[in-house]
Design a protein around this motif. Structure first.
Motif, mmCIF file in Angstrom:
data_model
loop_
_atom_site.group_PDB
_atom_site.id
_atom_site.type_symbol
_atom_site.label_atom_id
_atom_site.label_comp_id
_atom_site.label_asym_id
_atom_site.label_seq_id
_atom_site.Cartn_x
_atom_site.Cartn_y
_atom_site.Cartn_z
ATOM 1 N N GLU A 195 0.821 -1.246 0.099
ATOM 2 C CA GLU A 195 0.055 -0.055 -0.177
ATOM 3 C C GLU A 195 0.794 1.423 0.081
ATOM 4 O OE1 GLU A 195 -2.856 -0.908 3.098
ATOM 5 O OE2 GLU A 195 -4.207 -1.691 1.696
ATOM 6 N N TYR A 196 2.008 1.346 0.571
ATOM 7 C CA TYR A 196 2.952 2.505 0.394
ATOM 8 C C TYR A 196 3.285 2.885 -1.039
ATOM 9 C CZ TYR A 196 7.237 -0.797 0.418
ATOM 10 O OH TYR A 196 7.684 -1.861 0.175
ATOM 11 N N MET A 203 -0.610 10.145 -3.890
ATOM 12 C CA MET A 203 -0.164 11.385 -3.730
ATOM 13 C C MET A 203 0.175 11.907 -4.917
ATOM 14 S SD MET A 203 0.529 11.741 -0.466
ATOM 15 C CE MET A 203 1.506 10.489 -0.011
ATOM 16 N N ILE B 99 -5.939 9.226 0.568
ATOM 17 C CA ILE B 99 -6.726 7.877 1.038
ATOM 18 C C ILE B 99 -5.841 7.609 2.172
ATOM 19 C CG2 ILE B 99 -4.936 6.931 -0.803
ATOM 20 C CD1 ILE B 99 -7.172 4.907 -0.821
ATOM 21 N N PHE B 101 -5.083 3.966 4.227
ATOM 22 C CA PHE B 101 -5.191 2.501 3.803
ATOM 23 C C PHE B 101 -5.728 1.716 5.099
ATOM 24 C CE2 PHE B 101 -2.749 4.024 0.533
ATOM 25 C CZ PHE B 101 -3.016 3.725 -0.718
ATOM 26 N N GLN B 102 -6.030 0.665 4.748
ATOM 27 C CA GLN B 102 -6.426 -0.471 5.710
ATOM 28 C C GLN B 102 -5.385 -0.970 6.561
ATOM 29 O OE1 GLN B 102 -8.348 -3.971 4.289
ATOM 30 N NE2 GLN B 102 -8.551 -4.986 6.444
ATOM 31 N N ASP B 103 -4.141 -1.357 5.957
ATOM 32 C CA ASP B 103 -3.224 -2.138 6.583
ATOM 33 C C ASP B 103 -2.181 -1.104 6.932
ATOM 34 O OD1 ASP B 103 -1.101 -3.844 7.554
ATOM 35 O OD2 ASP B 103 -0.653 -4.605 5.349
ATOM 36 N N GLY B 106 1.512 -2.369 5.798
ATOM 37 C CA GLY B 106 1.824 -2.223 4.444
ATOM 38 C C GLY B 106 1.734 -0.884 3.804
ATOM 39 N N SER B 107 1.204 -0.012 4.628
ATOM 40 C CA SER B 107 1.099 1.153 3.952
ATOM 41 C C SER B 107 2.252 2.374 4.230
ATOM 42 C CB SER B 107 -0.381 1.760 4.385
ATOM 43 O OG SER B 107 -0.199 1.898 5.664
ATOM 44 N N LEU B 108 3.192 1.879 4.981
ATOM 45 C CA LEU B 108 4.344 2.574 5.137
ATOM 46 C C LEU B 108 5.542 2.095 4.804
ATOM 47 C CD1 LEU B 108 3.602 3.960 8.977
ATOM 48 C CD2 LEU B 108 3.136 5.175 6.676
ATOM 49 N N ASN B 109 6.315 2.695 3.933
ATOM 50 C CA ASN B 109 7.797 2.394 3.486
ATOM 51 C C ASN B 109 8.631 2.088 4.486
ATOM 52 O OD1 ASN B 109 9.837 1.682 2.005
ATOM 53 N ND2 ASN B 109 9.577 3.566 0.517
ATOM 54 N N PRO B 110 8.826 0.677 4.675
ATOM 55 C CA PRO B 110 9.947 0.353 5.579
ATOM 56 C C PRO B 110 11.178 0.897 5.887
ATOM 57 C CG PRO B 110 9.539 -1.654 4.107
ATOM 58 C CD PRO B 110 8.451 -0.510 3.653
ATOM 59 N N ARG B 111 11.577 1.274 4.389
ATOM 60 C CA ARG B 111 12.964 1.866 4.762
ATOM 61 C C ARG B 111 13.070 3.389 4.345
ATOM 62 N NH1 ARG B 111 16.361 -1.765 3.505
ATOM 63 N NH2 ARG B 111 15.270 -3.760 2.703
ATOM 64 N N TYR B 112 11.804 4.081 4.854
ATOM 65 C CA TYR B 112 11.722 5.443 4.872
ATOM 66 C C TYR B 112 11.435 5.823 6.543
ATOM 67 C CZ TYR B 112 11.567 7.215 -0.144
ATOM 68 O OH TYR B 112 11.721 7.359 -1.081
ATOM 69 N N GLU B 120 7.434 13.241 1.539
ATOM 70 C CA GLU B 120 7.310 13.082 0.289
ATOM 71 C C GLU B 120 6.160 13.941 -0.362
ATOM 72 O OE1 GLU B 120 6.906 9.082 -0.588
ATOM 73 O OE2 GLU B 120 8.049 9.163 -2.223
ATOM 74 N N PRO B 121 5.049 13.755 0.094
ATOM 75 C CA PRO B 121 3.981 14.739 -0.613
ATOM 76 C C PRO B 121 4.270 16.067 -0.598
ATOM 77 C CG PRO B 121 3.314 13.622 1.695
ATOM 78 C CD PRO B 121 4.440 13.190 1.233
ATOM 79 N N ARG B 171 -0.040 11.689 6.655
ATOM 80 C CA ARG B 171 0.588 11.586 5.248
ATOM 81 C C ARG B 171 -0.586 12.381 4.457
ATOM 82 N NH1 ARG B 171 2.623 6.128 2.838
ATOM 83 N NH2 ARG B 171 0.356 5.575 3.498
#
Lengths: 304, 325
Positions: A195-196, A203, B99, B101-103, B106-112, B120-121, B171
């Motif tokens: 989802e990211y 975005m 938007i 998200f549900q999860d 999964g919705s956040l970049n693990p490397r950021y 980012e936005p 975000r």
């Protein structure tokens, strides 16, 4: 479990009931968990050191044909105090040639892998992200590359380009991207569903930003592992080609062409095969151990 | 058709996924994930979208944002049909609608780091030019969602599910949107954390006059937050009404069945539980007539052949069912 006693300010001695075992630092923990990474890493570092400083380390010019380098019968000399790995059938010092051979092997292995890495990663990302007909076309080309006998392909390309070390790694690299492309595509397919990535699209992130700043960093680990393993494989391929006589041209030393020369005299001078063969074995083993170790290391389910 | 007060008007939205089979990958049919959905959302309003898994709620949400390209229909946002927008005007439009998200995993970049994620936005839309201004804005965002700005240099795995969901909300807020599509934002959280996040969404709505499209399968959650609710079944909205109306008197038999499943906080309360028979039919091959008739307790002969019309039975209370014709 050792007990820890502390002396307080007023001279009382205290014993901690549950002494905390001091955590060894990260490096030591890694060493314990994956000793093979370090074995591989040391072998690779040693190889790099030898390749870079071959000129300083080698006792002799690798191409000099010593007048005293052959026995009276014309046979190569066995290892002795002057030529520690013996001489070959032209009276050259095998030890010096093995050191210089490391240079060629590493050069071809590293540069060809970098070329494959670049082509494979680019095609894999494009294929995995855009999908549909782009994916179909790239993957069918990849299938063709994988189905075609690789060595034959490289031989043909070297024949077209001309025989030189540069052309050798270009040929190996340009033709060897198929596996990387497939692995990268698979990774992209799984990462892009996260989802990211959707969030970045929502975005309004431009496509290049999604591809290179979001997806690429998240597929790095398997690509690094694959490239490490590819360096070893490509060194082996270089030797194979040199052995067949289309890789590094004599008199320049390469483990492959040394083996080819040694093959003619091995019945009475087997050391011509032993040392370049051993060097090749250790070098490829080093990269494979390092690559396998890195794969374990990057596995997030293992040691933290 | 779209009335001028609405912020978002969805008209007859369709998303058909082709089913490809065989050697030549020829299209053998379509999965009608979203099959003619229409609704309006006013500024500052929460529109709840409920239905069981696989009824097309999430696909509707993503089609509105064009994360999935819709097959047909119109989506008007502020009077403009966003399906007709070009690439750069669409990018501008994305500032207006976001938007969550549900999860939360999964919705956040693990490397950021959190800072990078929120930055980012701002970078994409060129909102804060200098790095210092961005950091200030990020700190404000984190405070808005109830997180300490001192933790902005941490990675997502250092946060709990509820905290991550707050980061996801931050975000979405970064670009000052007017509409947030919340795709089951609390269903992955445990109940105590759910209420915190719901209250946060509620507070933000009041502060920033946000409109929500709130997608959920948990009716008690939707009741808590929504002004109006649409009930989806098999890619269609079968009933649409004010939240209070719907809970007081659901008209469609499907809504009645769903609502009868909501627990009542009174152990002595007696009421009829309507247990739905069978499974959700395949959206690739929906039943004829009313899509709900094979599972409907009130099914009549007409339901098997004639698709019910969308009808305003009472002011503001629409339903598609033959019982009310």
């Amino acid at each position: 479990m050792s007990e820890i006693t502390l002396e307080t300010a007023n001279g009382l001695k205290q014993t901690l009931a549950y002494p905390q075992k001091k955590m060894p630092n990260r490096f030591v923990r890694l060493l314990k968990a994956y000793p093979l990474v370090f074995v591989g890493g040391i072998m690779v570092l040693a190889l790099i050191f030898i390749a870079v400083f071959a000129k300083q380390l080698a006792p002799y010019n690798p191409n000099y044909q010593f007048p005293n380098g052959l026995a009276l019968s014309g046979a190569p000399l066995a290892p002795n105090h002057q030529f520690i790995m013996g001489t070959d059938d032209l009276g050259r010092d095998i030890f010096s040639r093995v050191l210089y051979g490391a240079q060629v092997s590493l050069e071809v292995g590293v540069f060809s892998s970098l070329i494959s890495l670049f082509i494979g990663t680019t095609l894999g990302i494009v294929s995995g992200y855009f999908g549909k007909w782009v994916d179909s076309i790239i993957m069918r080309i990849t299938d063709i590359m994988l189905a075609f006998p690789y060595i034959l392909f490289v031989v043909a390309l070297v024949a077209v380009l001309g025989q030189s070390v540069t052309n050798l790694f270009i040929a190996i690299g340009v033709l060897g991207w198929a596996v990387t492309a497939r692995v990268v595509r698979g990774q992209v397919l799984s990462v892009k569903e996260f989802e990211y990535v959707q969030a970045a699209r929502a975005m309004g992130a431009p496509t290049w930003r999604i591809l290179f700043k979001i997806i690429f960093p998240n597929i790095g680990a398997p690509v690094i592992v694959l490239t490490t393993l590819a360096i070893g494989n490509n060194m082996l391929l270089e030797s194979t080609l040199s052995f067949l006589g289309i890789g590094v041209a004599p008199p320049q030393a390469s483990w492959g062409n040394m083996l080819a020369e040694g093959q003619q005299v091995f019945q009475y001078a087997p050391w011509l095969l032993y040392y370049p063969g051993l060097a090749l074995l250790l070098a490829v083993l080093g990269f494979n151990l390092l690559g396998d170790g890195l794969r374990e290391l990057f596995n997030p389910r293992r040691v933290r | 058709m779209s009335d001028n007060t609405a912020l978002l008007s969805v008209r007859d939205l369709q998303k058909y996924f082709p089913i490809k089979r065989g050697l030549m990958q020829s299209t053998k049919g379509y999965v009608r994930a979203v099959d003619g959905v229409s609704f309006d959302v006013s500024p500052g309003e929460t529109f709840g979208l409920v239905g069981e898994s696989g009824c097309g709620k999430s696909t509707t949400g993503r089609s509105i944002l064009r994360l999935i390209e819709p097959t047909g229909g119109q989506v008007f946002f502020g009077g403009k049909d966003i399906r007709k927008l070009g690439r750069s005007s669409m990018r501008k439009m994305r500032q207006e609608m976001q938007i969550v998200f549900q999860d939360p995993y999964g919705s956040l970049n693990p490397r950021y780091t959190i800072k990078q994620t929120l930055e980012e936005p701002l970078i994409i839309h060129g909102m804060e030019r200098s790095s210092a201004a961005r950091t200030k804005k990020i700190a404000e965002l984190l405070e808005t969602v109830g997180l300490s700005p001192s933790r902005m240099n941490r990675y997502p795995h250092e946060f709990s599910g509820g905290q991550r969901q707050r980061i996801g909300i931050a975000r979405a807020l970064a670009v000052n949107p007017k509409l947030i599509i919340a795709d089951e934002p609390v269903s992955a959280l445990d109940v105590s954390v759910q209420s915190q996040v719901l209250n946060l969404l509620d507070d933000l709505q009041k502060q920033l006059n946000l409109a929500y499209v709130f997608i959920a399968h948990d009716l008690s959650v939707v009741k808590h937050i929504s002004d109006r609710i649409g009930v989806m079944y098999l890619g269609k909205i079968v009933e649409l009404s004010d939240a209070d109306d719907l809970y007081a008197e659901p008209l469609h038999p499907y809504s009645q069945a769903l609502l009868s499943a909501v627990p009542i906080p009174d152990p002595d309360a007696k009421r009829e539980r309507i247990i739905l028979q069978g499974d959700l039919p395949s959206p690739a091959n929906p039943p004829t007539g009313c899509p709900f008739h094979p599972r409907c307790k009130d099914a009549m002969d007409i339901c098997k052949t004639v698709t019910p019309q969308w009808k305003e039975v009472r002011p503001g209370h629409h339903v598609a069912c033959h019982l009310y014709h």
